[in-house]
Enzyme design. Structure first.
Site, PDB file in Angstrom:
ATOM      1  N   ASP A 143       6.803  95.348 -59.024  1.00 20.27           N
ATOM      2  CA  ASP A 143       5.691  94.635 -58.380  1.00 20.27           C
ATOM      3  C   ASP A 143       6.227  93.536 -57.463  1.00 20.27           C
ATOM      4  OD1 ASP A 143       2.630  92.907 -59.510  1.00 20.27           O
ATOM      5  OD2 ASP A 143       3.198  93.869 -57.605  1.00 20.27           O
ATOM      6  N   ARG A 147       3.710  87.202 -53.452  1.00 21.14           N
ATOM      7  CA  ARG A 147       2.963  86.492 -54.501  1.00 21.14           C
ATOM      8  C   ARG A 147       3.769  86.379 -55.795  1.00 21.14           C
ATOM      9  NH1 ARG A 147       0.883  91.445 -53.886  1.00 21.14           N
ATOM     10  NH2 ARG A 147       1.320  92.917 -55.579  1.00 21.14           N
ATOM     11  N   ASN A 148       4.763  87.279 -55.964  1.00 19.65           N
ATOM     12  CA  ASN A 148       5.591  87.267 -57.180  1.00 19.65           C
ATOM     13  C   ASN A 148       6.964  86.659 -56.946  1.00 19.65           C
ATOM     14  OD1 ASN A 148       3.678  88.297 -58.897  1.00 19.65           O
ATOM     15  ND2 ASN A 148       4.173  90.413 -58.394  1.00 19.65           N
ATOM     16  N   ASP A 161       8.780  87.541 -62.484  1.00 16.75           N
ATOM     17  CA  ASP A 161       8.010  88.609 -63.143  1.00 16.75           C
ATOM     18  C   ASP A 161       8.614  89.993 -62.990  1.00 16.75           C
ATOM     19  OD1 ASP A 161       4.791  87.029 -62.503  1.00 16.75           O
ATOM     20  OD2 ASP A 161       6.289  86.758 -64.074  1.00 16.75           O
TER      21      ASP A 161
HETATM   22  C1  LIG Z   1       0.799  87.019 -61.156  1.00 15.25           C
HETATM   23  C2  LIG Z   1      -0.010  85.772 -61.243  1.00 15.25           C
HETATM   24  C3  LIG Z   1       0.854  84.599 -61.723  1.00 15.25           C
HETATM   25  O1  LIG Z   1       1.759  84.750 -62.494  1.00 15.25           O
HETATM   26  N1  LIG Z   1       0.505  83.408 -61.189  1.00 15.25           N
HETATM   27  C4  LIG Z   1       1.104  82.211 -61.468  1.00 15.25           C
HETATM   28  C5  LIG Z   1       0.320  81.085 -61.265  1.00 15.25           C
HETATM   29  C6  LIG Z   1       0.874  79.852 -61.449  1.00 15.25           C
HETATM   30  C7  LIG Z   1       2.201  79.703 -61.851  1.00 15.25           C
HETATM   31  C8  LIG Z   1       2.978  80.850 -62.077  1.00 15.25           C
HETATM   32  N2  LIG Z   1       4.310  80.806 -62.508  1.00 15.25           N
HETATM   33  C9  LIG Z   1       5.225  79.822 -62.188  1.00 15.25           C
HETATM   34  N3  LIG Z   1       4.896  78.784 -61.398  1.00 15.25           N
HETATM   35  C10 LIG Z   1       5.850  77.865 -61.112  1.00 15.25           C
HETATM   36  N4  LIG Z   1       5.565  76.816 -60.316  1.00 15.25           N
HETATM   37  C11 LIG Z   1       4.400  76.451 -59.657  1.00 15.25           C
HETATM   38  C12 LIG Z   1       4.373  75.188 -59.054  1.00 15.25           C
HETATM   39  C13 LIG Z   1       3.261  74.770 -58.373  1.00 15.25           C
HETATM   40  C14 LIG Z   1       2.159  75.599 -58.273  1.00 15.25           C
HETATM   41  O2  LIG Z   1       1.084  75.123 -57.577  1.00 15.25           O
HETATM   42  C15 LIG Z   1      -0.198  75.681 -57.910  1.00 15.25           C
HETATM   43  C16 LIG Z   1      -1.259  74.863 -57.175  1.00 15.25           C
HETATM   44  O3  LIG Z   1      -0.914  74.793 -55.793  1.00 15.25           O
HETATM   45  C17 LIG Z   1      -1.778  73.986 -55.025  1.00 15.25           C
HETATM   46  C18 LIG Z   1       2.148  76.861 -58.863  1.00 15.25           C
HETATM   47  C19 LIG Z   1       3.288  77.292 -59.556  1.00 15.25           C
HETATM   48  N5  LIG Z   1       7.115  77.940 -61.579  1.00 15.25           N
HETATM   49  C20 LIG Z   1       7.460  78.967 -62.373  1.00 15.25           C
HETATM   50  C21 LIG Z   1       6.533  79.929 -62.690  1.00 15.25           C
HETATM   51  F1  LIG Z   1       6.869  80.972 -63.485  1.00 15.25           F
HETATM   52  C22 LIG Z   1       2.424  82.110 -61.866  1.00 15.25           C
END
Ligand SMILES: CCC(=O)Nc1cccc(Nc2nc(Nc3ccc(OCCOC)cc3)ncc2F)c1
Length: 281
Positions: A143, A147-148, A161
């Site tokens: 995948d 986005r990933n 992922d």
């Molecule tokens: C497939 C959908 C899925 O997994 N979605 C998903 C959503 C959220 C976070 C993760 N994972 C991780 N995120 C971060 N950092 C992160 C930092 C800021 C951020 O800002 C969000 C608001 O922005 C305005 C989002 C993520 N580091 C490691 C992860 F592993 C995966």
């Protein structure tokens, strides 16, 4: 001191994380899989904690796989630190990336990125390095998409992922006919036979390059999945992004060869991208 002496006889599974060593902070995002929160592990290590909503994944199979995934270590892979599997929902604990998903980063910084081909190419090279490591370990992502991937400090980009798609239970996601299946990143052999391989990851990587050089546009715009499937089967490919160098687009096109064997490997692709980057700078 947590390092239990080997003679203690306790099978101290190093991929098992004690939830009491986690401090959960703000929510980073959520989806059908559950919620992801920022956290601190052992008081000081920044982590992301994915709290898997029950029924979204085959947990026992995933926990088994986690032992393998913790061994996959590369600067361009989001490191899996471990899992909290003793209670439900299970927690997946990974390295924290402060700028979030590559897709959102591209969209939010389009103005400064659109004229910086060198940086866009560097982002693609970083993803390619992470994917070349997985390819070397015969590990298929299944995948790969912007986005990933996640962005850390100093414009580091890492693949996240990897391999997780195998444990998603929602067959709207896993079957190529499903409404949530990532059709726009799938090659013909996946659309027709769900035949995943490193060569199907290469196709997805070509689409990811297109996402990067369009600063986060949706591939094939608003075309419906059925229309995209028809186009891909006919051999129609994504157009060259507005400000994308010819040499870069030629590399993207190789990733979209209809025959998997005619697509390059990540190892070869990495060398080609680096030499294009050197030629441009
Ligand atoms: C497939 C959908 C899925 O997994 N979605 C998903 C959503 C959220 C976070 C993760 N994972 C991780 N995120 C971060 N950092 C992160 C930092 C800021 C951020 O800002 C969000 C608001 O922005 C305005 C989002 C993520 N580091 C490691 C992860 F592993 C995966």
């Amino acid at each position: 001191d947590r390092s239990v002496p080997a003679t203690a006889g306790l099978s101290h599974d190093k991929w098992e994380i004690d939830p009491q060593e986690l401090m959960l902070l703000e929510e980073l995002g959520s989806g059908q899989f559950g919620v992801v929160r920022r956290g601190k592990w052992r008081g000081s290590i920044d982590v992301a904690v994915k709290m898997m909503k029950e029924g979204t994944m085959s947990e026992d199979d995933f926990i088994e796989e986690a032992k393998v995934m913790t061994k996959l270590q590369h600067t361009n892979l989001v490191q899996l630190y471990g899992v909290c599997s003793k209670n439900r929902p299970i927690f997946i604990v990974t390295e924290y990336m402060r700028h979030g998903s590559l897709l959102n980063y591209l969209r939010r910084h389009e103005q400064s990125l659109v004229s910086n081909q060198g940086l866009l190419l560097d982002m693609c090279i970083q993803v390619c390095k992470g994917m070349a490591y997985l390819e070397r370990h015969n590990y298929i992502h299944r995948d790969l998409a912007a986005r990933n991937c996640l962005v850390g400090s100093e414009n580091t980009v890492k693949v996240a992922d990897f391999g997780l798609a195998r444990y998603v239970l929602d067959d709207q996601y896993t079957s190529s006919g499903g409404s949530k299946f990532p059709i726009k990143w799938a090659p013909p052999e996946v659309l027709n036979y769900t035949r995943f391989s490193s060569k199907s990851d290469i196709w997805a990587y070509g689409v990811l390059m297109w996402e990067v050089f369009t600063c986060g546009k949706m591939p094939y715009g608003r075309l419906k999945n059925a229309e995209v499937v028809e186009r891909v089967q006919k051999g129609l490919i994504l157009e060259r992004p507005k400000n994308c160098y010819k040499e870069v687009y030629d590399i993207m096109r190789k990733c979209w060869s209809p025959v998997p064997e005619n697509r390059p490997s990540f190892r070869v692709l990495k060398e080609q991208l680096i030499s294009v980057a050197q030629g441009l700078l």
